[in-house]
Design a protein around this motif. Structure first.
Motif, PDB file in Angstrom:
ATOM      1  N   ALA A  10      -3.453   1.133  -4.708  1.00 47.44           N
ATOM      2  CA  ALA A  10      -3.191   2.442  -5.304  1.00 47.44           C
ATOM      3  C   ALA A  10      -1.704   2.768  -5.261  1.00 47.44           C
ATOM      4  N   SER A  11      -0.984   2.195  -4.279  1.00 45.71           N
ATOM      5  CA  SER A  11       0.456   2.463  -4.160  1.00 45.71           C
ATOM      6  C   SER A  11       1.288   1.536  -5.034  1.00 45.71           C
ATOM      7  N   LEU A  35      -1.643  -9.640  -2.131  1.00 45.78           N
ATOM      8  CA  LEU A  35      -2.799  -9.109  -1.413  1.00 45.78           C
ATOM      9  C   LEU A  35      -3.916 -10.147  -1.360  1.00 45.78           C
ATOM     10  N   ALA A  76      -5.497   1.339  -0.447  1.00 49.65           N
ATOM     11  CA  ALA A  76      -4.228   2.071  -0.306  1.00 49.65           C
ATOM     12  C   ALA A  76      -3.068   1.271  -0.895  1.00 49.65           C
ATOM     13  N   ARG A  77      -3.014  -0.025  -0.611  1.00 49.71           N
ATOM     14  CA  ARG A  77      -1.903  -0.840  -1.119  1.00 49.71           C
ATOM     15  C   ARG A  77      -1.982  -0.983  -2.630  1.00 49.71           C
ATOM     16  N   ASP A  97     -10.224  -0.233   3.065  1.00 52.74           N
ATOM     17  CA  ASP A  97      -9.428   0.984   2.865  1.00 52.74           C
ATOM     18  C   ASP A  97      -7.944   0.657   2.731  1.00 52.74           C
ATOM     19  N   GLY A  98      -7.477  -0.274   3.548  1.00 54.03           N
ATOM     20  CA  GLY A  98      -6.075  -0.667   3.481  1.00 54.03           C
ATOM     21  C   GLY A  98      -5.745  -1.296   2.134  1.00 54.03           C
ATOM     22  N   LEU A  99      -6.667  -2.120   1.653  1.00 50.57           N
ATOM     23  CA  LEU A  99      -6.465  -2.759   0.347  1.00 50.57           C
ATOM     24  C   LEU A  99      -6.390  -1.714  -0.758  1.00 50.57           C
ATOM     25  N   ASP A 110       1.148  -2.144  -4.907  1.00 48.57           N
ATOM     26  CA  ASP A 110       1.444  -3.481  -4.385  1.00 48.57           C
ATOM     27  C   ASP A 110       0.974  -4.581  -5.343  1.00 48.57           C
ATOM     28  N   ASP A 114     -14.264  -2.846   6.964  1.00 52.51           N
ATOM     29  CA  ASP A 114     -14.162  -1.516   6.340  1.00 52.51           C
ATOM     30  C   ASP A 114     -12.710  -1.040   6.325  1.00 52.51           C
ATOM     31  N   LEU A 115     -12.021  -1.276   7.442  1.00 51.08           N
ATOM     32  CA  LEU A 115     -10.615  -0.876   7.547  1.00 51.08           C
ATOM     33  C   LEU A 115      -9.763  -1.667   6.548  1.00 51.08           C
ATOM     34  N   VAL A 116     -10.030  -2.964   6.439  1.00 51.64           N
ATOM     35  CA  VAL A 116      -9.270  -3.782   5.491  1.00 51.64           C
ATOM     36  C   VAL A 116      -9.522  -3.299   4.057  1.00 51.64           C
ATOM     37  N   VAL A 152      -3.431 -12.233   1.575  1.00 52.09           N
ATOM     38  CA  VAL A 152      -3.833 -11.489   2.772  1.00 52.09           C
ATOM     39  C   VAL A 152      -5.348 -11.597   2.972  1.00 52.09           C
TER      40      VAL A 152
END
Lengths: 188, 188
Positions: free
Chosen positions: A165-166, A173, A162-163, A158-160, A168, A154-156, A176
């Protein structure tokens, strides 16, 4: 209800949801005002809120549709495949950013939190069930509790988001995600 | 410049930055209007923007302070320790949420993206240098390129911020960080 009215109702709901999704994607959660929703959807607020109670109901229904689609993939191919699908669909990145914009509201508004959790429950259940099956099949590392693996994924996710959306690079990715996949597997 | 004026200047800058941080934490990036900044800081817009050009300059300076502090920890103890420090400081979660709220702006506004990247460069450099040393010491897995490990840790950092900002339990997230730490290590 006669068939024609049902079809009409479904088409109208679809028009509203598609327009709302474009509006949230373009302006973000906060700035998707009722006026902007009217413009993106092409209907008056009266017509829109005849079908959906308010802006949050619209947003939750879009979240529920996402969760349903993602749960389907997660159940068959796992949550990491859901993430690979995200990387392959750049046109969705703007919409995905709304997931980040509601974090503050999720934490500070219990009713909103509850509404969001209900709509995401299907995806959580599908992921958890798939993790259980993979563990039984000996494909998942067994030195870490299943709930920790689920929170990790779940954390990954959200992190994905975020990256992406920013801005990256999806190719980086993707490498990763290979590492993430490897890190939940049973070592050979 | 005489000593007294320098002290006065530094104190005034500190007052502005501390107030701005509280304001962004409480209202989020978008809703931290000039009027709200004035209220949180306790100075007029004239006084505030005598020291910082505009709202973004203020925001970037706060980001630079964060990056400097995090880079210091990352350089000595690694980026995962930076994340553990986050879990231990719940009073910072509201401020951290602003990192998510700017994703859309980072992607769509090149000048903002550039400003943000410059302020975060110190942290990236510290992380990259620490990863290089760890790899040399044989403590890092060597089957994955260093840049992929760095992107992975950056992604985990964003994911952690998202989960914290949404109200996840720090204890569960701490177990996830153990797994992350394990997944970048050289297997024994």
């Amino acid at each position: 209800m006669p068939k024609v009215s049902e079809d009409h109702l479904a088409a109208r709901r679809r028009q509203i949801l598609d327009g709302a999704r474009r509006c949230f994607a373009e302006h973000g959660y906060d700035r998707a005002t009722v006026r902007r929703l009217e413009q993106s959807i092409g209907l008056s607020r009266g017509a829109i809120f005849h079908h959906f109670r308010d802006k949050d109901s619209l947003f939750f229904e879009l979240a529920r549709e996402d969760a349903e689609r993602m749960a389907d993939v997660a159940s068959r191919e796992g949550l990491i495949q859901v993430m690979r699908d995200m990387l392959a669909a750049p046109e969705e990145f703007d919409w995905l950013a709304t997931r980040l914009e509601i974090a503050r509201k999720l934490r500070n508004d219990p009713v909103f939190h509850q509404g969001w959790a209900e709509r995401s429950a299907e995806l959580s259940a599908a992921t958890s069930e798939r993790l259980r099956r993979q563990k039984q099949a000996g494909r998942l590392r067994d030195d870490v509790p299943g709930e920790v693996l689920q929170t990790y994924l779940d954390l990954v996710l959200d992190g994905l988001v975020a990256r992406l959306a920013s801005g990256d690079d999806p190719t980086e990715l993707s490498a990763v995600l290979d590492l993430v996949e490897d890190s939940v597997r049973q070592p050979n």
